[in-house]
Design a protein around this motif. Structure first.
Motif, PDB file in Angstrom:
ATOM      1  N   ALA A 180     -31.833 -54.962 -80.086  1.00  0.00           N
ATOM      2  CA  ALA A 180     -32.201 -53.587 -80.437  1.00  0.00           C
ATOM      3  C   ALA A 180     -33.037 -52.952 -79.327  1.00  0.00           C
ATOM      4  CB  ALA A 180     -32.973 -53.569 -81.759  1.00  0.00           C
ATOM      5  N   TRP A 181     -33.961 -53.733 -78.752  1.00  0.00           N
ATOM      6  CA  TRP A 181     -34.769 -53.218 -77.641  1.00  0.00           C
ATOM      7  C   TRP A 181     -33.872 -52.872 -76.457  1.00  0.00           C
ATOM      8  CZ3 TRP A 181     -35.585 -54.519 -72.558  1.00  0.00           C
ATOM      9  CH2 TRP A 181     -36.710 -53.970 -71.927  1.00  0.00           C
ATOM     10  N   ASP A 222     -33.702 -58.455 -82.688  1.00  0.00           N
ATOM     11  CA  ASP A 222     -34.721 -57.519 -82.247  1.00  0.00           C
ATOM     12  C   ASP A 222     -34.672 -57.340 -80.733  1.00  0.00           C
ATOM     13  OD1 ASP A 222     -35.581 -60.062 -81.762  1.00  0.00           O
ATOM     14  OD2 ASP A 222     -37.549 -59.837 -82.706  1.00  0.00           O
ATOM     15  N   LEU A 271     -43.547 -54.612 -81.891  1.00  0.00           N
ATOM     16  CA  LEU A 271     -43.143 -55.499 -82.981  1.00  0.00           C
ATOM     17  C   LEU A 271     -43.051 -56.939 -82.505  1.00  0.00           C
ATOM     18  CD1 LEU A 271     -41.955 -55.909 -85.882  1.00  0.00           C
ATOM     19  CD2 LEU A 271     -39.716 -55.440 -84.875  1.00  0.00           C
ATOM     20  N   ARG A 272     -42.507 -57.129 -81.316  1.00  0.00           N
ATOM     21  CA  ARG A 272     -42.359 -58.469 -80.745  1.00  0.00           C
ATOM     22  C   ARG A 272     -43.643 -58.983 -80.097  1.00  0.00           C
ATOM     23  NH1 ARG A 272     -38.302 -61.172 -79.338  1.00  0.00           N
ATOM     24  NH2 ARG A 272     -39.135 -61.627 -77.263  1.00  0.00           N
ATOM     25  N   LYS A 298     -38.680 -45.511 -79.192  1.00  0.00           N
ATOM     26  CA  LYS A 298     -38.171 -46.535 -80.098  1.00  0.00           C
ATOM     27  C   LYS A 298     -38.291 -47.914 -79.468  1.00  0.00           C
ATOM     28  CE  LYS A 298     -33.920 -47.964 -82.508  1.00  0.00           C
ATOM     29  NZ  LYS A 298     -32.495 -47.593 -82.768  1.00  0.00           N
ATOM     30  N   LEU A 332     -40.431 -51.262 -80.721  1.00  0.00           N
ATOM     31  CA  LEU A 332     -39.818 -52.581 -80.884  1.00  0.00           C
ATOM     32  C   LEU A 332     -40.546 -53.631 -80.055  1.00  0.00           C
ATOM     33  CD1 LEU A 332     -36.057 -51.544 -80.795  1.00  0.00           C
ATOM     34  CD2 LEU A 332     -37.258 -52.558 -82.746  1.00  0.00           C
TER      35      LEU A 332
END
Length: 312
Positions: free
Chosen positions: A35-36, A32, A68-69, A61, A65
């Motif tokens: 992805a960030w 993750d 999300l974290r 996006k 993310l």
């Protein structure tokens, strides 16, 4: 996960990510995080290529993310960069909404002192004609220990103050920019010259006009074309006030054509969004499209003289 600070990029855009940088932190291996980092890198690359709508998508996006974290540093960085990209895409209303949403998300996670968001809010308010709110946000951002960020905030303060004939805050902006430690960057020199031109345009118009032209030249060399066009228009107003209408019309024509070339279409505010209260702060007065206004001041000129008329 790498963190960047494109603070200098909020108004003029290179205001944008000229001046970005910062030391890379140890990069985690979690997917993750990767992805960030990928989304942020793609956003930055797109921004630097002038593909602002693509940058907006990538930064959005990255912001998701970061949520999300539950990572407040990543949230504030992605949110700031998203707002800056929206400013570059000529949607200051959306930039303001993003800055406010980022501030809310950071606040519930314990981060409340966010001068970078004060700066982007000041720039968005200025672009929307919320001059009182722009002055308030810019004054707050000038408290930052980051001289590049505070200097950009001083520019916005001066622009907003000049727009509503607030001589005290205009002088405050000029004093701050005049106190910057040398050597100055090209951006700082241009900011200083433009604000000083606004201070002097009544008392010393010839000097003020020369300073406005100097600011435009510095902006051009620095690739800051929005700021360049604004400085040309300032020089035009000063020339007009001195009675040199021929010079004024030429300067307005140059400003108008540059502004029009910066986007595929003229700036159109989202009047419905504003009318329905999505932006409810400040003294909103929708500014007329700059390119169209300057073209009219020039006596009516073609904004896109090289456009293929047969392709329409």
């Amino acid at each position: 996960m790498r963190y960047f600070s494109p603070a200098a990029a909020v108004l003029c855009l290179p205001l944008l990510l000229a001046g970005c940088g910062g030391a890379a932190q140890d990069k985690p291996t979690a997917q993750d995080d990767a992805a960030w980092d990928q989304a942020m890198t793609a956003g930055r690359d797109s921004f630097e290529l002038g593909r602002y709508t693509v940058a907006v998508t990538q930064y959005r996006k990255a912001a998701d993310l970061a949520l999300l974290r539950d990572d407040v540093s990543a949230i504030t960085e992605a949110g700031y960069d998203l707002a800056v990209a929206q400013l570059a895409a000529n949607t200051p209303d959306k930039a303001l909404q993003t800055a406010q949403a980022t501030r809310q998300a950071a606040g519930v996670r314990g981060q409340t002192q966010l001068y970078s968001l004060d700066l982007v809010e000041a720039a968005a308010h200025y672009r929307l004609g919320h001059y009182s709110s722009a002055i308030s946000s810019a004054t707050q951002a000038m408290q930052s220990s980051d001289s590049a960020l505070a200097g950009r905030a001083a520019l916005v303060l001066g622009l907003a103050a000049d727009a509503q004939s607030d001589s005290a805050n205009l002088q405050k902006a000029a004093a701050y920019l005049g106190s910057l430690k040398k050597p100055l960057s090209a951006t700082q020199q241009a900011d200083q010259a433009e604000i000083q031109a606004r201070v002097l345009r009544q008392s010393a118009p010839q000097q003020a006009e020369a300073l406005a032209v100097q600011a435009a030249d510095l902006r051009r060399n620095d690739g800051s074309y929005r700021d360049m066009a604004r400085a040309l228009a300032l020089a035009a107003r000063i020339a007009s006030a001195q009675g040199d209408q021929q010079k004024a019309r030429a300067l307005w024509e140059r400003a108008a054509q540059s502004a029009a070339a910066q986007s595929s279409g003229l700036n159109r505010m989202d009047a419905q969004t504003l009318a329905h209260g999505s932006i409810n702060k400040g003294n909103y007065v929708p500014p007329e499209d700059e390119a169209a206004a300057w073209a009219r001041d020039a006596g009516g000129v073609s904004l896109r003289p090289f456009e293929d008329k047969d392709a329409q």
